[in-house]
Design a protein around this motif. Structure first.
Motif, mmCIF file in Angstrom:
data_model
loop_
_atom_site.group_PDB
_atom_site.id
_atom_site.type_symbol
_atom_site.label_atom_id
_atom_site.label_comp_id
_atom_site.label_asym_id
_atom_site.label_seq_id
_atom_site.Cartn_x
_atom_site.Cartn_y
_atom_site.Cartn_z
ATOM 1 N N ASP A 256 4.722 16.102 -3.424
ATOM 2 C CA ASP A 256 5.272 17.254 -2.709
ATOM 3 C C ASP A 256 6.346 16.787 -1.734
ATOM 4 O O ASP A 256 6.421 15.604 -1.380
ATOM 5 C CB ASP A 256 4.172 17.984 -1.930
ATOM 6 C CG ASP A 256 3.021 18.415 -2.824
ATOM 7 O OD1 ASP A 256 3.314 18.959 -3.902
ATOM 8 O OD2 ASP A 256 1.858 18.195 -2.440
ATOM 9 N N LEU A 257 7.135 17.740 -1.281
ATOM 10 C CA LEU A 257 8.135 17.469 -0.258
ATOM 11 C C LEU A 257 7.734 18.139 1.047
ATOM 12 O O LEU A 257 7.071 19.174 1.052
ATOM 13 C CB LEU A 257 9.511 17.969 -0.690
ATOM 14 C CG LEU A 257 10.114 17.360 -1.953
ATOM 15 C CD1 LEU A 257 11.477 17.981 -2.240
ATOM 16 C CD2 LEU A 257 10.233 15.841 -1.825
ATOM 17 N N THR A 258 8.134 17.521 2.141
ATOM 18 C CA THR A 258 7.917 18.101 3.458
ATOM 19 C C THR A 258 9.221 18.004 4.227
ATOM 20 O O THR A 258 10.135 17.273 3.821
ATOM 21 C CB THR A 258 6.788 17.364 4.206
ATOM 22 O OG1 THR A 258 6.505 18.047 5.427
ATOM 23 C CG2 THR A 258 7.181 15.928 4.526
ATOM 24 N N GLN A 272 4.205 12.289 0.057
ATOM 25 C CA GLN A 272 3.435 11.106 -0.346
ATOM 26 C C GLN A 272 4.400 10.041 -0.891
ATOM 27 O O GLN A 272 4.433 9.769 -2.095
ATOM 28 C CB GLN A 272 2.412 11.467 -1.424
ATOM 29 C CG GLN A 272 1.503 12.639 -1.046
ATOM 30 C CD GLN A 272 1.964 13.951 -1.681
ATOM 31 O OE1 GLN A 272 3.063 14.052 -2.198
ATOM 32 N NE2 GLN A 272 1.103 14.965 -1.639
ATOM 33 N N PRO A 273 5.206 9.434 -0.025
ATOM 34 C CA PRO A 273 6.209 8.466 -0.505
ATOM 35 C C PRO A 273 5.597 7.279 -1.232
ATOM 36 O O PRO A 273 6.216 6.709 -2.137
ATOM 37 C CB PRO A 273 6.927 8.027 0.778
ATOM 38 C CG PRO A 273 5.970 8.337 1.892
ATOM 39 C CD PRO A 273 5.237 9.556 1.450
ATOM 40 N N ASP A 437 -1.070 1.110 8.033
ATOM 41 C CA ASP A 437 0.182 1.347 7.321
ATOM 42 C C ASP A 437 0.721 2.756 7.525
ATOM 43 O O ASP A 437 1.930 2.975 7.471
ATOM 44 C CB ASP A 437 -0.017 1.096 5.824
ATOM 45 C CG ASP A 437 -0.390 -0.346 5.537
ATOM 46 O OD1 ASP A 437 0.476 -1.215 5.700
ATOM 47 O OD2 ASP A 437 -1.556 -0.604 5.182
ATOM 48 N N ALA A 438 -0.160 3.713 7.737
ATOM 49 C CA ALA A 438 0.290 5.098 7.931
ATOM 50 C C ALA A 438 -0.750 5.845 8.749
ATOM 51 O O ALA A 438 -1.943 5.542 8.694
ATOM 52 C CB ALA A 438 0.508 5.784 6.590
ATOM 53 N N GLY A 456 -3.504 9.969 -3.265
ATOM 54 C CA GLY A 456 -3.475 8.656 -3.893
ATOM 55 C C GLY A 456 -4.404 7.644 -3.251
ATOM 56 O O GLY A 456 -4.173 6.436 -3.344
ATOM 57 N N PHE A 457 -5.472 8.103 -2.595
ATOM 58 C CA PHE A 457 -6.412 7.193 -1.950
ATOM 59 C C PHE A 457 -7.482 6.739 -2.936
ATOM 60 O O PHE A 457 -7.951 7.525 -3.767
ATOM 61 C CB PHE A 457 -7.088 7.858 -0.746
ATOM 62 C CG PHE A 457 -6.140 8.240 0.356
ATOM 63 C CD1 PHE A 457 -5.135 7.376 0.758
ATOM 64 C CD2 PHE A 457 -6.242 9.472 0.989
ATOM 65 C CE1 PHE A 457 -4.248 7.730 1.780
ATOM 66 C CE2 PHE A 457 -5.382 9.834 2.001
ATOM 67 C CZ PHE A 457 -4.378 8.964 2.398
#
Length: 517
Positions: A256-258, A272-273, A437-438, A456-457
């Motif tokens: 998705d884009l934000t 989710q880069p 990391d994030a 993606g976890f």
């Protein structure tokens, strides 16, 4: 003027983009010196820049037939292969590239290698622009301008890699990469041209890939078109009407884009880069300056004839320049994609022998570790040693750690009181920890398989200070399969509550120290 002076003048005109003037010099020379390799070299270079590639093979074939020695034969076989490649005659291109590699291997067997030439760093100014931050400003200015026109372009490929891994663009990068959905393709390209970007001619015109050049800074912008295909997103190089071997298809999981605020306005960015980067690079956290995404991308659907021709072209180009290390890397990338490519295997072997003989270092290709992404939730109030120990252990479970710093309201629900530090303050401190990391601040309280898959976890982890806390935390992830859950040991002897008691008791003050004595 002498021949060499005329050729030098023609080269200067080509570099300056004055193709008609260069052609005025070269055409008479081509007639006067029909078998001169020097004239042919410059003429062929001009022809392939000016839409006359179809005239190159017949001319280059004559020069190849009269060329002496494996080095010169390899050069002209490479010219023939490049011309056939541009003309999309891939089987003929492959044959000529094969001849070129065989000539170069014959040269290596005789104990010789092409002289190593200094690479002309025409992009030095661009590299300074990337290192100085000017390129990044241009990126966000462009993305924000298109966002205002409801065109959702976003950073992609190497540009996205730099922003996520380094926090800025890669200082050795040579272009900007953005992507857009194909439904916005025509609108996007038109908007870029209105904004002053000049469309750059491409030797092969793809339906979903285009180059632009910024007239002021000289930076190249690569625009990549993406489209949905079932539960996937696909991009690459598309040649409609050609068979599958003429396509380069790269496959991504849905993302998705934000919107992101920049100094130039709101721009779009992948939510989710890491999904995109993992698809492209696999272990994207390990730098690899020799990586060529066109050839080595982990998400290539097939290693097609088109991709193989790109790889052969660049391998031979580097070998002819005497850059054995870079040429070896291209041969190695081909072998990684197709372990049965005997030509690439033999080329790599002969280059290794040559580098050993010349006491040059054989490149070491970084191992591509499989990504394993870990997720956890924590309050992290009055960040202390116990938090650090937990995050260190959590990061050791995988290759990437994302931490959700829970909201103040959630803390009140769980503990009946507000934390000492506000959520924004806690998030900043957690983000500064080298094991993290994030950081996320908006996630559901319950951890479900859908949430893990969407982000993606691979693993959800936590630590428990009491049995009640353990029951509560397992309740919140009860729908996860057991293999996705990893409980870590709670660090005893230190807690936020204990720190609050110390502070309230005046520990550290002169009065407290006096009482302690």
């Amino acid at each position: 003027m002498k021949l060499d002076e005329l050729l030098l003048k023609a080269k200067e005109l080509i570099i300056a983009g004055k193709y008609n003037d260069a052609d005025g010099i070269l055409e008479p020379l081509k007639s006067e010196y029909p078998l001169s390799p020097e004239v042919a070299r410059v003429w062929c270079s001009l022809a392939m820049r000016t839409g006359r590639t179809a005239d190159v093979p017949a001319y280059a074939a004559k020069i190849y037939a009269h060329a002496q020695g494996d080095f010169h034969k390899a050069h002209w076989a490479h010219v023939l292969g490049t011309a056939s490649f541009i003309l999309l005659d891939l089987s003929t291109a492959h044959a000529h590239f094969t001849y070129a590699l065989n000539h170069l291997m014959a040269l290596a067997k005789s104990g010789k290698i092409p002289p190593q030439k200094e690479q002309v760093k025409s992009g030095q100014a661009d590299m300074n622009v990337f290192a100085s931050g000017e390129a990044e400003k241009l990126l966000w200015r462009t993305c924000a301008e298109l966002a205002r026109q409801d065109i959702p372009v976003f950073p992609f490929a190497g540009t996205l890699l730099g922003l996520i891994r380094n926090g800025c663009l890669l200082d050795f990068d040579k272009d900007l990469d953005i992507a857009v959905q194909m439904e916005f393709w025509d609108t996007c390209c038109a908007a870029l041209e209105r904004a002053g970007w000049a469309r750059a001619p491409m030797r092969i015109e793809y339906a979903n890939y285009r180059d632009y050049v910024h007239p002021g800074l000289g930076i190249t912008l690569d625009v990549c078109g993406l489209q949905a295909r079932g539960k996937q997103i696909v991009g690459g190089f598309a040649l409609p009407g050609y068979p599958d071997e003429y396509q380069r298809v790269s496959v991504f999981p849905k993302f998705d884009l934000t919107q992101r605020d920049t100094d130039y306005g709101t721009a779009w960015f992948p939510r989710q880069p890491e999904r995109i980067l993992t698809a492209f690079y696999g272990d994207w956290r390990t730098p690899n300056p020799n990586w060529d995404t066109v050839i080595s991308a982990c998400n290539l659907e097939n290693f097609t004839q088109l991709v193989r021709c790109y790889a052969y072209h660049r391998l031979i180009q580097r070998w002819l320049l005497g850059d054995l290390a870079k040429a070896w890397c291209y041969a190695h990338q081909i072998v990684m994609k197709d372990p049965d490519d005997v030509l690439a295997l033999r080329s790599r072997q002969w280059m290794e022998r040559a580098m050993t003989r010349l006491n040059r270092e054989i490149p070491v290709w970084p191992k591509n570790r499989q990504q394993k992404r870990v997720y956890t939730r924590m309050v992290a109030d009055l960040f202390h040693e116990g938090h650090v120990s937990f995050l260190r252990a959590a990061r050791a479970l995988g290759t990437h750690l994302t931490v959700c710093v829970v909201s103040d309201e959630r803390v009140v629900e769980n503990k009946g009181k507000l934390p000492v530090m506000k959520q924004a303050e806690r998030a900043v401190v957690v983000a500064a920890c080298k094991y993290v990391d994030a950081v996320m601040t908006e996630t559901p309280a319950s951890v479900t398989p859908e949430f893990m898959q969407q982000n993606g976890f691979d693993t959800y982890t936590f630590a428990c200070a009491s049995e009640q806390e353990r029951r509560d935390k397992y309740k919140l992830c009860e729908t996860l399969p057991p293999e996705m859950i990893q409980e870590l040991t709670y660090t005893p002897g230190i807690s936020t509550s204990e720190l609050v008691v110390r502070i309230l008791s005046g520990v550290g003050s002169k009065e407290a120290e006096t009482k302690r004595e």
